[in-house]
Structures are given as structure tokens and as C-alpha cells.
Design a protein around this motif. Sequence first.
Motif, PDB file in Angstrom:
ATOM      1  N   THR A 146       0.805  -1.224   0.000  1.00  0.00           N
ATOM      2  CA  THR A 146       0.000   0.000   0.000  1.00  0.00           C
ATOM      3  C   THR A 146       0.838   1.274   0.000  1.00  0.00           C
ATOM      4  O   THR A 146       0.306   2.367   0.163  1.00  0.00           O
ATOM      5  N   ASN A 218      -4.294   3.299  -4.801  1.00  0.00           N
ATOM      6  CA  ASN A 218      -5.529   3.743  -4.158  1.00  0.00           C
ATOM      7  C   ASN A 218      -6.462   2.564  -3.898  1.00  0.00           C
ATOM      8  O   ASN A 218      -7.101   2.472  -2.839  1.00  0.00           O
ATOM      9  N   ASN A 219      -6.550   1.642  -4.883  1.00  0.00           N
ATOM     10  CA  ASN A 219      -7.408   0.466  -4.713  1.00  0.00           C
ATOM     11  C   ASN A 219      -6.896  -0.427  -3.582  1.00  0.00           C
ATOM     12  O   ASN A 219      -7.683  -0.958  -2.790  1.00  0.00           O
ATOM     13  N   LYS A 221      -5.136   0.526  -1.011  1.00  0.00           N
ATOM     14  CA  LYS A 221      -5.365   1.200   0.267  1.00  0.00           C
ATOM     15  C   LYS A 221      -6.812   1.046   0.716  1.00  0.00           C
ATOM     16  O   LYS A 221      -7.091   0.858   1.905  1.00  0.00           O
ATOM     17  N   GLN A 222      -7.746   1.105  -0.232  1.00  0.00           N
ATOM     18  CA  GLN A 222      -9.150   0.903   0.114  1.00  0.00           C
ATOM     19  C   GLN A 222      -9.399  -0.523   0.583  1.00  0.00           C
ATOM     20  O   GLN A 222     -10.144  -0.760   1.542  1.00  0.00           O
ATOM     21  N   GLN A 224      -7.161  -2.480   1.949  1.00  0.00           N
ATOM     22  CA  GLN A 224      -6.553  -2.590   3.268  1.00  0.00           C
ATOM     23  C   GLN A 224      -7.455  -2.005   4.346  1.00  0.00           C
ATOM     24  O   GLN A 224      -7.562  -2.543   5.453  1.00  0.00           O
ATOM     25  N   SER A 225      -8.139  -0.920   4.010  1.00  0.00           N
ATOM     26  CA  SER A 225      -9.060  -0.304   4.957  1.00  0.00           C
ATOM     27  C   SER A 225     -10.213  -1.247   5.283  1.00  0.00           C
ATOM     28  O   SER A 225     -10.631  -1.371   6.447  1.00  0.00           O
ATOM     29  N   LEU A 226     -10.725  -1.943   4.253  1.00  0.00           N
ATOM     30  CA  LEU A 226     -11.796  -2.923   4.476  1.00  0.00           C
ATOM     31  C   LEU A 226     -11.309  -4.060   5.367  1.00  0.00           C
ATOM     32  O   LEU A 226     -12.016  -4.519   6.262  1.00  0.00           O
TER      33      LEU A 226
END
Length: 435
Positions: A146, A218-219, A221-222, A224-226
Amino acid sequence: MQSQFHKQLVSDFSFLKKKKLLLAISGGIDSMVLLHMFHQLNFDIYVAHCNFSLRDAESDTDEDFVKNTCKALKIPVFIQKFDTNGFAFEQKMSIQLAARKLRYDWFSELLTDKQLNFVLTAHHLDDEIETFLINLTRGTGLEGLTGIPAQNNHVIRPLLKFSREEILQFAKENNIKWREDSSNASKKYLRNKLRHDVVPVLKELNPNFIHSFQNTLNNLKQAQSLVENASQMIYKKIVTEQIDQKKIDILKLTQLKNYEAYLFQWLKPYGFSAWEDIYALVKAQTGKQIFSKKHVILKDRNFLIISKKNNQENQTYYKIEQEALYVNFPLKIAFSSPDKISSLSNSVIFVDQEKIVYPLILRKWEKGDDFCPSGMKGKKKISKYFKDEKFSLIDKQNQWLLCSNDKIVWIINHRADERFIANNATKKLLKLEIL
């Protein structure tokens, strides 16, 4: 680029405007562009330059260049000269890691001593690409892909959205001078090899590679956030937090698909790295432990218990006097003098007490150790025994030996030494039992 940079500061780092900022300036193009942009925007800035003494006169010339630039711009500058090679040797780490530790430790000291608020570095988008590829080649989880965080506590990296090409163009358009680090041309470092041999090929294959990489980042990181959100939700259902420890319910954990992924998310902040051993711990016997630098995981029946190491656990050598009936740490061992030999197991042995020399020593294994395995003739290296018995690295590190007068009596919970084990002719028995 200046206007884009200003917009980004307003949108992402508006809190910097009235702060005292310490800029990490090497003299290279990236850091010099960072310096000039913050100077043009009238921020309250200070400069820190590290002379790592790795390139002889070239390092000193870089130092002079930064000093003179800051003098011309009327910016306060702090200089620190390091014996990086000596520090790396003492700490048994690579030059790159040594330089990183020296640099950031000094930055932290400056923030405190000079009452500054943040450290700003000149990492940019191409650095992110190289870091991504380095982690990819070494093997990593999702978090390792990320990229570099824009903010990590007091460290800010405001150039991450800009490519090396954009920075170079800005430097030329604004007549900004910089110093070239000759070591950047060397391909003996993985990062440089990727920079010179791999990234140009990727850009050639896809002229829009930089833009595509940003989208991918960006994808990721999203995603990873999930992962982090899901991990936190499950954590609350399975992990019980106490004052000095955390308990993971194994029965609930193993009902999850891919429970290893949850363990990875929960345990990585504690510095653990032997993941295969940790995953196996779920089905291991009670009492098995795995250590990180500061923490330990203990398998205790239906729970994995995470706690901090105490000072005793750092000790690797214990004396056991003749009058001892029990040892409670680091293992629980009972000593008794029975009339006869009863059932044997890995956790119970009987030895000839007349062959024992006190004090007994409980210690970790060392390179060169050997013993005479029970039931066999001749000696065997402990390291060879570990290999034959398929000990993991963690198993080796955690294994305790019971010794008498420099001779190994027992590889505890595994194998006794033929020289000490009792037989029907033994007059004085000593029973050793792991509780």
C-alpha cells in the motif's frame, strides 16, 4: 507543480501552516525542491542535514552545499555527522538500516530539543513504486503493497503524489541547484537496481504507468481499509483484553475461514514474524510459546495469550540446587526420589542421582552442544538432533536443556542422555517431571 503542491497542502496538510517544520534536506534534487517550495510559501521552516560519512569528501561537500543554501535563504540549519559504518558494525545491521535509525533518532531529538512540530521528508511517487517492488520481491502482505504513508506520527511526506519527472522539471524551470549522490548510480543496492533496470521497462511498456500505479495504490489502500475494519469487528468478538494480556478464543477463531489472516492482522503490531509457527500454535500442545522482541504468545488450552515479556524471560541461564523440589520458572519441573522406575514419557525421565553434579544448570542450547541420545551409542550434535526431529527456528530458540557439569542430561520434553538415565541397577533414583 507549485500550485498543485499548494492545493495539496491546503486539502491534506492544512494543520502545517502555523507549525514549526523540520525539513530533512540531503542536498539531492528531491529535498532541494521540497526546501524551495516551502520557502516560497513562507512556512516556518528549519533544516536538518545528516552527513553519514559514507562518501568521503563528497559527503562533506554535500554538507557545505546545504549550509550555504540555507545561509543564502536565511533558514536555520542543523548538521549532524555520523560514523555510520561504525554504528552498523556495532549494531550488526546493514548500512541502510543503520543510516535510517541514526537519521530518525536524531530528528526526534531535534523536535524535542528545538520545540519543533513535524519532520518533513522528500519521498515521492517513484519512491513508492520502488518500495512496492522491493516488498513484492521479498514477499509481503497487503499492507506492504500500500505504499509509503503520507503521515506517520510526526513524520510528513508531502511529495508522494509527485513523480521524479515532475520534480526534475520543476527544479529546471526554477533554476534550483542540487547535488548528485554518486551512490545512486550503483546497482549493488536493490532499490537502485529496480530504479535503473526495472521501472524504466515498466514505463516503456505502459506510457501511463505512473497514473495506473496511483490507481492501483488507491485500490489497495481501500482494500486494506476494508480488511482493517473487518479485523476490528471480529477482534471484539473473539479477543478478551485484560490489563496485562490479551486472550484469543481458539474455538471461536477456528470457526472462521482463513483465520490465519486475522491472526496476522492482530499480531503484527507486536513484532512477531514466524507466521507459520504462529499459525501452528493454534493446534499445538498447551504450554508452547512463541516470542517476539518484546512479547510472547502462550498456548493455554483453548486460548492464545499475548503478553509482554518480563525481565526473567530474557534470562537464558538458571541454577538448580540439590535441595530443590520444584522449579517454577522458566519451566515447571518437579524433582523427586522414587523407589522404582515407573512409566516414562517425553515429559518424565529417571536418572541416576549418583551421576548428577549440582548445581544443575537449566539453559538454552548453544552452538556446538552435543549429547548421547538415550538408546543409542555415541554422541550427536544438538543441531543435528534438531534437524532430524524437524524443529522449527522458534522451537530451537525456545528449547531448554538440563545440564550437569557441562554435560547435557535432558533435552527437556524430548530426549534424555544415555549417560545419566537410570536402569534396574541404579541405587538412587531421581525423577524429573515437567508439570
